[in-house]
Design an enzyme around this catalytic site. Structure first.
Site, PDB file in Angstrom:
ATOM      1  N   TYR A  60       0.953  -1.222   0.037  1.00  0.00           N
ATOM      2  CA  TYR A  60      -0.051  -0.045  -0.014  1.00  0.00           C
ATOM      3  C   TYR A  60       1.064   1.329  -0.021  1.00  0.00           C
ATOM      4  O   TYR A  60       1.662   1.566   0.757  1.00  0.00           O
ATOM      5  CB  TYR A  60      -1.089  -0.002   1.360  1.00  0.00           C
ATOM      6  CG  TYR A  60      -2.363  -0.125   0.905  1.00  0.00           C
ATOM      7  CD1 TYR A  60      -2.966   0.946  -0.050  1.00  0.00           C
ATOM      8  CD2 TYR A  60      -3.211  -1.004   1.015  1.00  0.00           C
ATOM      9  CE1 TYR A  60      -4.059   0.827  -0.494  1.00  0.00           C
ATOM     10  CE2 TYR A  60      -4.204  -1.466   0.398  1.00  0.00           C
ATOM     11  CZ  TYR A  60      -4.871  -0.245  -0.162  1.00  0.00           C
ATOM     12  OH  TYR A  60      -6.121  -0.207  -0.815  1.00  0.00           O
ATOM     13  N   ASP A 206      -5.521  12.924 -25.954  1.00  0.00           N
ATOM     14  CA  ASP A 206      -5.752  11.512 -25.434  1.00  0.00           C
ATOM     15  C   ASP A 206      -4.875  10.318 -26.369  1.00  0.00           C
ATOM     16  O   ASP A 206      -5.500  10.243 -27.442  1.00  0.00           O
ATOM     17  CB  ASP A 206      -7.182  10.955 -25.227  1.00  0.00           C
ATOM     18  CG  ASP A 206      -7.213   9.498 -24.818  1.00  0.00           C
ATOM     19  OD1 ASP A 206      -6.159   8.818 -24.679  1.00  0.00           O
ATOM     20  OD2 ASP A 206      -8.286   8.945 -24.373  1.00  0.00           O
TER      21      ASP A 206
HETATM   22  C1  LIG Z   1      -7.917   2.520 -25.119  1.00  0.00           C
HETATM   23  C2  LIG Z   1      -8.531   3.916 -24.721  1.00  0.00           C
HETATM   24  C3  LIG Z   1      -8.840   4.303 -23.562  1.00  0.00           C
HETATM   25  C4  LIG Z   1      -9.062   3.504 -22.542  1.00  0.00           C
HETATM   26  O1  LIG Z   1      -8.059   2.784 -21.834  1.00  0.00           O
HETATM   27  P1  LIG Z   1      -8.430   1.458 -20.848  1.00  0.00           P
HETATM   28  O2  LIG Z   1      -7.022   0.843 -20.218  1.00  0.00           O
HETATM   29  O3  LIG Z   1      -9.093   0.325 -21.542  1.00  0.00           O
HETATM   30  O4  LIG Z   1      -9.346   2.183 -19.844  1.00  0.00           O
HETATM   31  C5  LIG Z   1      -9.275   5.766 -23.626  1.00  0.00           C
HETATM   32  N1  LIG Z   1      -8.966   6.575 -24.569  1.00  0.00           N
HETATM   33  C6  LIG Z   1      -8.571   6.085 -25.872  1.00  0.00           C
HETATM   34  C7  LIG Z   1      -8.483   7.054 -26.884  1.00  0.00           C
HETATM   35  C8  LIG Z   1      -8.351   4.812 -25.951  1.00  0.00           C
HETATM   36  O5  LIG Z   1      -8.105   4.144 -27.324  1.00  0.00           O
END
Ligand SMILES: *Cc1c(COP(=O)(O)O)cnc(C)c1O
Length: 424
Positions: A60, A206
């Site tokens: 933790y 993202d």
């Molecule tokens: C894969 C993806 C996510 C989410 O990732 P996880 O690890 O599955 O939660 C978020 N944004 C984009 C653009 C993705 O391709």
């Protein structure tokens, strides 16, 4: 080694729990036995898997290195500090947070850092190539925030930047988000930055899908242009299943507070150690070559499919993935996924821009080359893969007994025997 290492002890697991041990082995057999073309998957190294299977999983460590809510954190502090420093160096970033449990958790933290419920975000809509966490109604992002979606130009099928600018001026979003899960082309980060500046918005990228290509210096980086970049570590990047965030120093405090304690509890220290290992791998010349090969393979595969009458949206790809429109061959995405699966080819159905089908049927498939490139396949193999995808989609019927499906399975077996996943 002075102390026995207790991770990854398969023999012990097998004798105690043959049910789960059996799953681990048959999943490995599944990976080895077919072509893995899911664009968001990859095969991380034994070094990464070893860190994941370690006793760091027990610890933790709520808080950050040097500022923990638990004792006994000296060793895990080292792991997290190394991971942070490596992430900053790899992406030339001012600040890094390596604690997000996944891409979706990383995204939650970005919302938490910059937005309050009801605030407006401008992001690519899911059917146009965005992600669930970018404001869809079934996700927290669409329930708690006012999400405005932009799409692609019907002619080019690439992001409609004029629409982004128009919507930004109209809705004055707090945050503008670029990135998605089915974008085959490079994103114009300068243009997004200029639009965000025009309306005083935070610019968030993202980079979950393509961050590995950035790490390998195969495509331009969003880091100099964006306020914040969130990503997953398990896609092209090839690390453990997890997430991370890099940002400008001015946002460091807000991001750290949003990851913990706002969105998460204790960090997964074994996964953080595995991220550190992965970041070290990504800084090697071998990984840079890998990233370039992933794109070369992806382009070759898209060209091969195009030559056979399966059209890549936008006409091709600049990245690790392409989106194929199956309407010309009159097969749905769902049927194509099944036909390929039965023939030993794992890929996914995917909506194409302006898709007339429902999302669970879809008119397209998405194919990616991260896994097959990790296995060492090159341009010649991409030609074979284009051929087997085309034949599976157009000449089989989704039953395992179909003679063409059987023929394709033999070709697939030949490929994966010559380029094995996790060689014995
Ligand atoms: C894969 C993806 C996510 C989410 O990732 P996880 O690890 O599955 O939660 C978020 N944004 C984009 C653009 C993705 O391709």
């Amino acid at each position: 080694m002075t102390t026995p290492f207790y991770g990854s002890d398969y023999a012990a697991l097998e004798s105690f729990d043959p049910d789960i041990a059996g799953v681990l082995i048959s999943e490995l057999d599944r990976l080895r036995g077919g072509l893995q073309l899911i664009a968001s998957e990859n095969m991380s190294s034994p070094a990464v898997l070893t860190a994941l299977g370690s006793t760091l999983s027990n610890k933790y460590a709520e808080g950050y290195p040097g500022r923990r809510y638990y004792g006994g954190c000296a060793e895990v502090d080292k792991a997290e500090t190394i991971a942070i420093e490596r992430a900053k160096a790899l992406f030339d970033a001012e600040h890094a947070n390596v604690q997000p449990h996944s891409g979706a958790s990383a995204n939650q933290a970005v919302y938490g850092a910059f937005m309050n419920p009801g605030d407006t975000i401008l992001a690519m809509s899911l059917p146009m190539g965005g992600h669930l966490t970018h404001g869809t109604k079934v996700s927290f992002s669409g329930k708690w925030f006012n999400a405005v979606g932009y799409g692609v130009d019907p002619e080019t099928e690439d992001i409609d930047y004029d629409e982004v600018e128009r919507l930004a001026k109209e809705h004055k979003p707090k945050v503008i988000l670029a990135g998605g899960s089915a974008i085959p082309r490079l994103i114009d980060f300068e243009r997004f930055r200029a639009i965000a500046d025009e309306v005083g918005a935070i610019f968030w990228v993202d980079a979950a899908h393509f961050i590995g290509l950035v790490a390998g210096k195969a495509i331009p980086s969003p880091v100099p242009h964006a306020d914040v970049v969130s990503f997953t570590t398990h896609k092209v990047l090839r690390g453990p299943r997890s997430g991370a965030i890099v940002c400008k120093e001015e946002h460091a405090k807000a991001i750290d507070k949003a990851v913990f304690p706002m969105m998460q509890g204790g960090p997964q220290m074994h996964t953080i150690a595995a991220k550190a290992v992965n970041f070290k791998e990504c800084a090697t010349p071998e990984y840079q070559q890998y990233a370039k090969d992933v794109i070369a393979n992806s382009q070759r595969l898209a060209e091969g499919l195009k030559a056979k009458g399966i059209r890549p949206t936008t006409g091709g790809t600049d990245t690790h993935l392409s989106l194929l429109d199956l309407r010309d061959v009159d097969v749905t995405g769902a049927d194509a996924e099944l036909r390929c699966d039965v023939a030993g080819i794992t890929l996914n159905k995917n909506a194409i821009p302006f898709d007339p089908q429902k999302p669970n049927i879809a008119s397209g498939i998405r194919v990616g080359t991260p896994s097959v490139t990790t296995q060492g396949m090159g341009l010649a193999e991409m030609d074979v893969i284009a051929d087997v995808i085309h034949r599976a989609v157009t000449e089989t019927d989704g039953t395992p007994e179909h003679p063409v499906a059987q023929e394709i399975r033999e070709q697939v077996t030949d490929l994966v025997t010559r380029f094995p996943a996790y060689p014995r």
